[in-house]
Design an enzyme around this catalytic site. Structure first.
Site, PDB file in Angstrom:
ATOM      1  N   HIS A 305      69.456  38.755  58.385  1.00  0.00           N
ATOM      2  CA  HIS A 305      68.897  38.146  59.586  1.00  0.00           C
ATOM      3  C   HIS A 305      67.794  37.186  59.188  1.00  0.00           C
ATOM      4  O   HIS A 305      67.048  37.463  58.249  1.00  0.00           O
ATOM      5  CB  HIS A 305      68.327  39.227  60.528  1.00  0.00           C
ATOM      6  CG  HIS A 305      68.136  38.738  61.916  1.00  0.00           C
ATOM      7  ND1 HIS A 305      67.011  38.049  62.300  1.00  0.00           N
ATOM      8  CD2 HIS A 305      68.935  38.810  63.001  1.00  0.00           C
ATOM      9  CE1 HIS A 305      67.135  37.729  63.577  1.00  0.00           C
ATOM     10  NE2 HIS A 305      68.288  38.172  64.030  1.00  0.00           N
ATOM     11  N   ASP A 362      74.805  43.423  65.152  1.00  0.00           N
ATOM     12  CA  ASP A 362      76.264  43.326  65.255  1.00  0.00           C
ATOM     13  C   ASP A 362      77.013  44.322  64.376  1.00  0.00           C
ATOM     14  O   ASP A 362      78.234  44.427  64.460  1.00  0.00           O
ATOM     15  CB  ASP A 362      76.715  41.900  64.884  1.00  0.00           C
ATOM     16  CG  ASP A 362      76.166  40.869  65.856  1.00  0.00           C
ATOM     17  OD1 ASP A 362      76.200  41.136  67.062  1.00  0.00           O
ATOM     18  OD2 ASP A 362      75.701  39.801  65.406  1.00  0.00           O
TER      19      ASP A 362
HETATM   20  N1  CMC Z   1      76.107  38.871  52.774  1.00  0.00           N
HETATM   21  C1  CMC Z   1      75.801  38.424  51.519  1.00  0.00           C
HETATM   22  N2  CMC Z   1      74.736  37.664  51.230  1.00  0.00           N
HETATM   23  C2  CMC Z   1      73.920  37.324  52.245  1.00  0.00           C
HETATM   24  C3  CMC Z   1      74.166  37.731  53.565  1.00  0.00           C
HETATM   25  C4  CMC Z   1      75.298  38.545  53.812  1.00  0.00           C
HETATM   26  N3  CMC Z   1      75.583  38.955  55.053  1.00  0.00           N
HETATM   27  N4  CMC Z   1      73.207  37.231  54.377  1.00  0.00           N
HETATM   28  C5  CMC Z   1      72.384  36.522  53.595  1.00  0.00           C
HETATM   29  N5  CMC Z   1      72.804  36.583  52.301  1.00  0.00           N
HETATM   30  C6  CMC Z   1      72.126  35.993  51.121  1.00  0.00           C
HETATM   31  C7  CMC Z   1      72.333  34.482  51.064  1.00  0.00           C
HETATM   32  O1  CMC Z   1      73.481  34.153  50.317  1.00  0.00           O
HETATM   33  C8  CMC Z   1      71.056  34.051  50.379  1.00  0.00           C
HETATM   34  O2  CMC Z   1      71.158  34.354  49.027  1.00  0.00           O
HETATM   35  P1  CMC Z   1      70.440  33.415  47.916  1.00  0.00           P
HETATM   36  O3  CMC Z   1      68.975  33.526  48.183  1.00  0.00           O
HETATM   37  O4  CMC Z   1      70.853  33.981  46.614  1.00  0.00           O
HETATM   38  O5  CMC Z   1      70.961  32.023  48.143  1.00  0.00           O
HETATM   39  C9  CMC Z   1      70.004  34.991  50.972  1.00  0.00           C
HETATM   40  O6  CMC Z   1      70.736  36.184  51.308  1.00  0.00           O
HETATM   41  C10 CMC Z   1      69.302  34.448  52.211  1.00  0.00           C
HETATM   42  O7  CMC Z   1      70.304  34.124  53.168  1.00  0.00           O
HETATM   43  P2  CMC Z   1      70.296  32.844  54.090  1.00  0.00           P
HETATM   44  O8  CMC Z   1      71.694  32.452  54.394  1.00  0.00           O
HETATM   45  O9  CMC Z   1      69.406  31.794  53.491  1.00  0.00           O
HETATM   46  O10 CMC Z   1      69.576  33.427  55.376  1.00  0.00           O
HETATM   47  P3  CMC Z   1      69.542  32.798  56.809  1.00  0.00           P
HETATM   48  O11 CMC Z   1      68.306  33.297  57.439  1.00  0.00           O
HETATM   49  O12 CMC Z   1      69.726  31.314  56.766  1.00  0.00           O
HETATM   50  O13 CMC Z   1      70.845  33.393  57.526  1.00  0.00           O
HETATM   51  C11 CMC Z   1      72.266  34.944  58.647  1.00  0.00           C
HETATM   52  C12 CMC Z   1      70.818  34.523  58.340  1.00  0.00           C
HETATM   53  C13 CMC Z   1      72.243  35.999  59.722  1.00  0.00           C
HETATM   54  C14 CMC Z   1      73.051  33.710  59.166  1.00  0.00           C
HETATM   55  C15 CMC Z   1      72.913  35.495  57.355  1.00  0.00           C
HETATM   56  O14 CMC Z   1      72.220  36.645  56.914  1.00  0.00           O
HETATM   57  C16 CMC Z   1      74.400  35.814  57.530  1.00  0.00           C
HETATM   58  O15 CMC Z   1      75.239  34.940  57.363  1.00  0.00           O
HETATM   59  N6  CMC Z   1      74.757  37.094  57.882  1.00  0.00           N
HETATM   60  C17 CMC Z   1      76.122  37.448  58.176  1.00  0.00           C
HETATM   61  C18 CMC Z   1      76.455  37.030  59.598  1.00  0.00           C
HETATM   62  C19 CMC Z   1      75.807  37.930  60.631  1.00  0.00           C
HETATM   63  O16 CMC Z   1      75.847  39.149  60.540  1.00  0.00           O
HETATM   64  N7  CMC Z   1      75.244  37.288  61.693  1.00  0.00           N
HETATM   65  C20 CMC Z   1      74.619  38.002  62.794  1.00  0.00           C
HETATM   66  C21 CMC Z   1      73.140  37.803  62.819  1.00  0.00           C
HETATM   67  S1  CMC Z   1      72.265  38.928  63.904  1.00  0.00           S
HETATM   68  C22 CMC Z   1      72.732  38.603  65.532  1.00  0.00           C
HETATM   69  C23 CMC Z   1      72.744  37.181  65.947  1.00  0.00           C
HETATM   70  O17 CMC Z   1      71.886  36.387  65.590  1.00  0.00           O
HETATM   71  O18 CMC Z   1      73.648  36.855  66.676  1.00  0.00           O
END
Ligand code: CMC
Length: 427
Positions: A305, A362
């Protein structure tokens, strides 16, 4: 009060630090461009506040969520969804008589214009419910042109009530059309969740009694989804609203934003991921390895998140509820066991620990929706139904803010420098 000074070359710019009730204070950088010719770069708005907001508060480090100051745990345990909708709209919890009057004013609007049926029937039977909901919500503006002025509080109030009242009917009717069953009209003697379940799952040929376990769980899930600060969809709602678009168009934009798998669409994606793991017989270590592999686009859906760097408090509540609801309904779902194993292993893995990746809202919600009988492609419309009062509250807050301006981010231009056009025959 001048609390910070920015140095750039030999220039100094005093910047004001803005106060808050709780959480991070803000640095007002609005004079930056006019004084220094600089704009700020902040991909994904990870560090940018566009507005002041009184609606909800998140402390991502501590895993805290509050609506209008009330802890989410207390609201989920004790409130009804309409009580929370009232709280989000008007800022205070209603008295019993205020809640009663509000519920009646909502109930009065639960029916759809009869000719809206034609709209559902114009979609393919297999259309995704989020696309239908975004279209139907947008279409409401065509039925209620009398109450579209975003600057008229009375129009806004009635449109807000129409939205909260009609969305369950629109969702249920899109489902009925998809499964070739007759539409079920709203039953205003039932409460919000029970009425929705009846429109979804009853058929005219049989008597239907909503299961109290399911009604209670749905009420709780809707509350847990009701608001979440300036997330992607709330920001979409506010952005569209900032141009003084009507509330229906603005909320339709929020629904569209929510549909993506990185946002609300994750609840569908989690269930699909769990089903795929279960059916393929892959072991959990393989799945975790894939999620960590930067060459592989696969992510562990329902994990991570932007704001929470600790347990998402909603995920904790939903996990406990999933165990209780499945037991009460007598459902033994292997996907719940699988999700729990996956969570346990991920929480001990260095990759997830280092990046502070925890289960989000989720991760477990779909398992409850599935036990209630909702098809997987409807999970995200359930999120939308819950989030609706929050979107509306966010939109109203902006509409009533005398300092609000149209949202118009700057950019850092990196395209070609000026050049002369070559006539087409010479290119
Ligand atoms: N699985 C594997 N790696 C992950 C995941 C994951 N679910 N989420 C983040 N990471 C890694 C990402 O690759 C990055 O690694 P590095 O620093 O080595 O490059 C690090 O963690 C930080 O991630 P980010 O993508 O920069 O974080 P963000 O804040 O931009 O994205 C997120 C947040 C929710 C989009 C992301 O965690 C994600 O894609 N999660 C899976 C989708 C999900 O469950 N979404 C629902 C979110 S909660 C409810 C809502 O908002 O609707």
């Amino acid at each position: 009060m001048t609390d910070a000074v920015l140095k750039y070359g030999d220039q100094e710019l005093p910047l004001e630090v803005l106060d808050v009730t709780d959480g991070d204070r803000g640095l007002d950088i609005s004079p930056l461009r006019s004084s220094l010719g600089l704009v700020t770069m902040d991909r994904g708005f990870g560090n940018t506040a566009e507005s002041r907001s009184d609606v909800s508060y998140i402390d991502g480090e501590q895993g805290i969520l509050r609506y209008r100051g009330y802890p989410i745990e207390q609201l989920a345990e004790q409130a009804s969804f309409l009580e929370v909708a009232y709280l989000l709209q008007y800022g205070e919890l209603p008295t019993a008589s205020e809640l009663d009057a509000y519920a009646q004013r909502i109930t009065y609007h639960t029916m759809l214009r009869e000719d809206m049926k034609n709209m559902f029937e114009a979609f393919p039977h297999r259309a995704h419910p989020m696309s239908i909901l975004a279209s139907a919500t947008s279409a409401l503006a065509t039925y209620y042109p009398d109450a579209l002025d975003p600057l008229d509080p009375e129009s806004v109030d009635i449109s807000a009530r129409r939205l909260i009242a009609k969305t369950p009917t629109m969702i249920a009717w899109s489902y009925k059309y998809a499964v070739h069953q007759p539409y079920v009209y709203p039953d205003n003697d039932l409460d919000y969740s029970a009425n929705f379940l009846k429109m979804m799952f009853s058929v005219p040929a049989e008597v239907y009694e909503p299961d109290p376990v399911v009604v209670k769980a749905l009420n709780m899930l809707l509350i847990l989804h009701a608001d979440h600060g300036q997330n992607c969809s709330a920001s979409a709602v506010r952005l569209v609203g900032s141009g003084h678009a009507n509330i229906f168009s603005s909320i339709a934009a929020g629904i569209a934003a929510l549909s993506g798998p990185l946002h609300g669409g994750a609840n569908q994606a989690v269930l699909e991921m769990l089903s795929a793991i279960y059916e393929s017989g892959d072991d959990i270590d393989t799945v975790i390895k894939r999620a960590k592999d930067k060459e592989d686009p696969f992510r562990l859906m329902g994990f991570g998140h932007r704001v929470y760097k600790n347990f998402d408090p909603r995920a904790r509540i939903i996990k406990t509820a999933a165990e209780e609801v499945l037991e009460a309904l007598g459902v033994d779902d292997p996907l719940l066991d699988l999700a729990m194993q996956l969570e346990e292993i991920a929480l001990e893995d260095e990759y997830f620990v280092d990046r502070k990746l925890y289960p989000n809202v989720d991760f477990y919600s779909g398992i409850i929706y599935r036990a209630m009988g909702f098809p997987t492609d409807m999970f995200t419309v359930l999120f939308a139904l819950g989030r609706l009062p929050g979107w509306i509250a966010q939109w109203r807050e902006l509409a009533a803010d005398p300092g609000a301006r149209i949202f118009r981010p700057r950019q850092l231009y990196t395209g070609p420098a000026v050049r002369d056009m070559t006539p087409i025959d010479n290119r």
